[in-house]
Design a protein around this motif. Structure first.
Motif, PDB file in Angstrom:
ATOM      1  N   ALA A 183      11.105  29.958   1.548  1.00 55.06           N
ATOM      2  CA  ALA A 183      11.651  30.734   2.661  1.00 55.06           C
ATOM      3  C   ALA A 183      13.147  30.536   2.814  1.00 55.06           C
ATOM      4  O   ALA A 183      13.863  31.458   3.225  1.00 55.06           O
ATOM      5  CB  ALA A 183      10.928  30.363   3.958  1.00 55.06           C
ATOM      6  N   GLN A 184      13.654  29.352   2.488  1.00 57.42           N
ATOM      7  CA  GLN A 184      15.076  29.074   2.699  1.00 57.42           C
ATOM      8  C   GLN A 184      15.975  29.810   1.716  1.00 57.42           C
ATOM      9  O   GLN A 184      17.100  30.174   2.040  1.00 57.42           O
ATOM     10  CB  GLN A 184      15.327  27.565   2.586  1.00 57.42           C
ATOM     11  N   ARG A 185      15.503  29.984   0.498  1.00 53.71           N
ATOM     12  CA  ARG A 185      16.259  30.697  -0.534  1.00 53.71           C
ATOM     13  C   ARG A 185      17.642  30.101  -0.761  1.00 53.71           C
ATOM     14  O   ARG A 185      18.606  30.815  -1.014  1.00 53.71           O
ATOM     15  CB  ARG A 185      16.371  32.187  -0.209  1.00 53.71           C
ATOM     16  N   ARG A 186      17.766  28.800  -0.643  1.00 49.15           N
ATOM     17  CA  ARG A 186      18.994  28.141  -1.076  1.00 49.15           C
ATOM     18  C   ARG A 186      18.918  27.928  -2.578  1.00 49.15           C
ATOM     19  O   ARG A 186      17.836  27.874  -3.169  1.00 49.15           O
ATOM     20  CB  ARG A 186      19.152  26.777  -0.411  1.00 49.15           C
ATOM     21  N   THR A 187      20.051  27.764  -3.210  1.00 44.25           N
ATOM     22  CA  THR A 187      20.056  27.324  -4.602  1.00 44.25           C
ATOM     23  C   THR A 187      19.431  25.932  -4.628  1.00 44.25           C
ATOM     24  O   THR A 187      19.918  25.005  -3.977  1.00 44.25           O
ATOM     25  CB  THR A 187      21.486  27.262  -5.159  1.00 44.25           C
ATOM     26  N   THR A 188      18.329  25.784  -5.363  1.00 40.35           N
ATOM     27  CA  THR A 188      17.580  24.534  -5.361  1.00 40.35           C
ATOM     28  C   THR A 188      17.284  24.108  -6.788  1.00 40.35           C
ATOM     29  O   THR A 188      16.799  24.900  -7.596  1.00 40.35           O
ATOM     30  CB  THR A 188      16.256  24.689  -4.588  1.00 40.35           C
ATOM     31  N   LEU A 189      17.583  22.842  -7.079  1.00 38.60           N
ATOM     32  CA  LEU A 189      17.250  22.231  -8.361  1.00 38.60           C
ATOM     33  C   LEU A 189      16.282  21.111  -8.060  1.00 38.60           C
ATOM     34  O   LEU A 189      16.619  20.155  -7.349  1.00 38.60           O
ATOM     35  CB  LEU A 189      18.514  21.706  -9.044  1.00 38.60           C
ATOM     36  N   VAL A 190      15.044  21.226  -8.564  1.00 38.26           N
ATOM     37  CA  VAL A 190      13.980  20.325  -8.146  1.00 38.26           C
ATOM     38  C   VAL A 190      13.187  19.845  -9.354  1.00 38.26           C
ATOM     39  O   VAL A 190      12.877  20.629 -10.255  1.00 38.26           O
ATOM     40  CB  VAL A 190      13.057  21.020  -7.114  1.00 38.26           C
TER      41      VAL A 190
END
Length: 305
Positions: A183-190
């Protein structure tokens, strides 16, 4: 913001742990790192949140070499939830989450209304709003995990770097966390060990093995039975999830394909770096590349964009 990792090498005590990694975390997308224990996932992430310096290569934040960005400024853009998590805060839950506002404050400056609203929202997002006054040290492992994630959210970053964020969480909170990330749609590296979670939440996956990126693409392109056998050493079938349509990996627990799944492609065992982190080490010579017999598309390297 976009993260570009270019020809990254990281070494411990002269031994290569990450070897020539290239990958992209596109703006607004969730980019997953998967791979066996010791494949270099955590080490790679540590270079992005500046816990480690690479021995070669670079990490770019929207085209700018991260080494050229002052730490205080990069902290406004990149927030991390590492595996080595603090557990001895003699602070309340709310005070721990409020630490995420530090990059925006001058020395000795107090909270303002914006800070209080952001902290309250972060606590609510992770389901800890009712625990704001509790001592952090009195929390369970899963509760601490959610508080530290709220601290990262309170930092209001452009980029989230999350190393095994579902550790210690029960099934409900794992599902809620993954839905929140979507939902946040931030650039995420996980990085994720749960391949089905990775297939569900990630827009793009990069598979690491012995310190090298050996496959990149959309989850359905990458998570194939052949890759399960070659990289993870297990028999698996990939089907459609009956509820979501995402790839669903069914593992054969009775007849695994490769009993020595914890070994690298040349037979070497995973080792650990001097700080206790897992690192794939090939007798001091650095990790090897993919097996020659691997499918051609796995050897093209990561796709851009």
């Amino acid at each position: 913001m976009r993260i570009d990792i270019e020809d990254l090498h990281v070494a411990y005590a002269g031994r290569t742990v990450v070897a020539g990694a290239r990958l992209v975390a596109a703006e607004g997308e969730i980019t997953g790192l998967v791979g066996p224990n010791g494949s270099g996932k955590s080490t790679l992430l540590r270079t992005v949140y500046r816990h480690l310096r690479p021995s070669a290569g670079r990490v770019r934040l929207d085209g700018t070499d991260l080494r050229e960005v002052p730490p205080a400024r990069s902290a406004r853009h990149v927030a991390a939830l590492p595996q080595e998590r603090e557990t001895d805060f003699e602070l309340t839950v709310r005070e721990v989450v409020a630490m995420g506002r530090t990059p925006y404050k001058r020395a000795f400056a107090g909270e303002d209304a914006t800070d209080r609203d952001i902290v309250a929202t972060a606590l609510s997002d992770v389901g800890m709003a009712g625990h704001a006054g509790r001592r952090f040290t009195a929390l369970s492992g899963g509760e601490r995990q959610r508080v530290l994630l709220a601290r990262a959210f309170a930092q209001d970053p452009d980029v989230l770097v999350l190393d095994e964020p579902t550790n210690h969480l029960d099934v409900r909170h794992q599902v809620e966390l993954l839905a929140l990330l979507r939902a946040q749609r931030r650039t995420t590296l996980v990085s994720l060990h749960d391949l089905n979670a990775a297939a569900s939440v990630c827009d793009r996956l990069h598979v690491l093995h012995a310190g090298a990126v050996v496959a990149s693409g959309r989850p359905r392109e990458v998570l194939t039975p052949e890759l399960m056998a070659e990289v993870f050493g297990v028999r698996a079938a990939v089907v459609d999830h009956p509820l979501t349509g995402d790839p669903l990996i069914a593992f054969d627990h009775r007849d695994p394909a490769a009993p020595e799944a914890d070994r690298g492609p040349d037979g070497t065992e995973a080792d650990r770096g001097p700080d206790g982190t897992e690192a794939a080490v090939a007798s001091g010579t650095g990790p090897p590349g993919p097996r020659r017999g691997w499918r051609k598309e796995w050897r093209r390297g990561p796709r851009r964009g």
